[in-house]
Design an enzyme around this catalytic site. Structure first.
Site, PDB file in Angstrom:
ATOM      1  N   GLU A 111     -11.915  12.081   6.624  1.00 30.33           N
ATOM      2  CA  GLU A 111     -13.173  12.625   7.201  1.00 30.33           C
ATOM      3  C   GLU A 111     -13.388  14.030   7.337  1.00 30.33           C
ATOM      4  O   GLU A 111     -14.553  14.505   7.105  1.00 30.33           O
ATOM      5  CB  GLU A 111     -13.234  11.816   8.638  1.00 30.33           C
ATOM      6  CG  GLU A 111     -13.689  10.418   8.632  1.00 30.33           C
ATOM      7  CD  GLU A 111     -12.174   9.582   8.480  1.00 30.33           C
ATOM      8  OE1 GLU A 111     -11.232  10.179   7.911  1.00 30.33           O
ATOM      9  OE2 GLU A 111     -12.515   8.144   8.065  1.00 30.33           O
TER      10      GLU A 111
ATOM     11  N   HIS B   3     -11.715   1.644  18.432  1.00 31.40           N
ATOM     12  CA  HIS B   3     -13.058   1.359  17.474  1.00 31.40           C
ATOM     13  C   HIS B   3     -14.483   0.887  18.239  1.00 31.40           C
ATOM     14  O   HIS B   3     -15.170   0.200  17.573  1.00 31.40           O
ATOM     15  CB  HIS B   3     -12.734   0.335  16.546  1.00 31.40           C
ATOM     16  CG  HIS B   3     -11.710   0.748  15.647  1.00 31.40           C
ATOM     17  ND1 HIS B   3     -10.214   1.142  15.810  1.00 31.40           N
ATOM     18  CD2 HIS B   3     -11.518   0.733  14.051  1.00 31.40           C
ATOM     19  CE1 HIS B   3      -9.610   1.448  14.763  1.00 31.40           C
ATOM     20  NE2 HIS B   3     -10.445   1.343  13.888  1.00 31.40           N
TER      21      HIS B   3
END
Length: 332
Positions: free
Chosen positions: A60, A129
């Site tokens: 990322e 998450h």
């Protein structure tokens, strides 16, 4: 005017902007051949090719940096993080580069980049998450943060975000992807930083964003049967924040409740409560109340996850307490 899903509105907008402007390109993990974790980019690799729909390694910080560099050179990248939680791995690029380059370089270069990402709980994805950490980004000057609650705003705000010359964090919610609504074929444009009155009312104002707006409208519709008139404000944008719209509503209703999926402490709700204090204090009949998630790591087990997230029951309870405490008896 077509009725389409939130997911379809995002897909159609990406396709329309890539068709309109060849400088728009997509970067992210599995957005090409796999068509994205939530199928937002379905078919775009076949239509626009690998130069404009780029699958990236699981890195990322790296592909966020590539996107920022591309934006500095005049392209308009849309970077997709599989989840808001993974954006933490690109925190340095977003915080120390995307949000600051314009001012650090004296305005010599714009950063027209969009970071698209879903967040929120309710899908049994576990503690790492299922977070709502948008307030971390809303804290940053130089970075715009938007969080549409319906398909029409998803289309309008994504269009505005891609055309904006500043970096934008475009926050989606996993629980909204399958929701449907009317979406105009053309416009109207929705500028970043302007809230909307999602439902008009006169007795109390609920200020919410993203998934919380739908919860608030549902509760307001239900309470209307008891003669309670609740106004719901959809923030749509967390930075810049449209303080005038929700303060104007509170000055009318004299009561305010903030609804958010984030943790209570130091959150968006705290900023809104302080803003109401500054902009509508003399009109308040009671202190501002907040409805937020339990301050724990979100459990995987469905019953525990549901208990931790704020829902209609929690919001309804707080609204009734507000009304009862200020002399307007509500039915329980």
């Amino acid at each position: 005017m077509a009725v389409i899903s939130y997911r379809q509105a995002l897909h159609d907008t990406l396709r329309a902007e890539m068709t309109r402007d060849e400088k728009v390109l997509l970067l992210g993990e599995e957005i090409g051949k796999f068509e994205g974790s939530y199928k937002i980019t379905a078919g775009l690799l076949d239509e626009f090719g690998p130069k404009r729909v780029r699958d990236t390694p699981i890195a990322e910080n790296g592909f966020a940096g590539v996107g920022i560099g591309a934006a500095m050179l005049g392209l308009r990248p849309v970077v997709e993080f599989m989840t808001l939680n993974f954006s933490v791995l690109a925190f340095d690029q977003i915080v120390n580069h995307a949000s600051k380059i314009y001012t650090m370089f004296g305005g010599q270069t714009a950063i027209p980049i969009v970071f698209r990402t879903p967040g929120g709980g309710g899908q049994q994805l576990g503690a790492t998450h299922s977070q709502n950490i948008e307030v971390w980004y809303a804290h940053l000057p130089g970075l715009k943060v938007v969080a549409p609650s319906n398909p029409a705003d998803a289309k309008a705000l994504l269009t505005t975000s891609i055309r904006d010359n500043d970096p934008v964090l475009f926050l989606e919610n996993l629980g909204l992807y399958n929701t449907k609504g009317e979406v105009p074929d053309d416009g109207p444009e929705v500028p970043i930083g302007r809230a909307a009155v999602a439902r008009e009312g006169t007795d109390l104002t609920v200020i919410a964003y993203s998934r919380g707006v739908n919860v608030a409208v549902g509760v307001a519709d239900e309470l209307a049967k008891d003669g309670v008139s609740v106004e719901v404000i959809d923030l749509r944008s967390l930075r810049p924040l449209d303080r005038e719209t929700f303060c104007k509503s509170v000055r009318k209703t004299t009561r305010a409740v903030v609804m958010e999926d984030d943790w209570l402490s130091y959150g968006v709700g705290a900023e809104i409560a302080a803003s109401v204090q500054e902009g509508a204090f003399d009109y308040l009949d009671a202190p501002v109340r907040r409805v937020a998630a339990a301050e724990i790591s979100l459990p995987y087990a469905k019953p525990l996850e549901s208990a931790a997230l704020p829902g209609a029951d929690a919001l309804r309870k707080v609204i009734r307490e507000q009304l009862d405490a200020t002399g307007m008896r509500s039915k329980s």
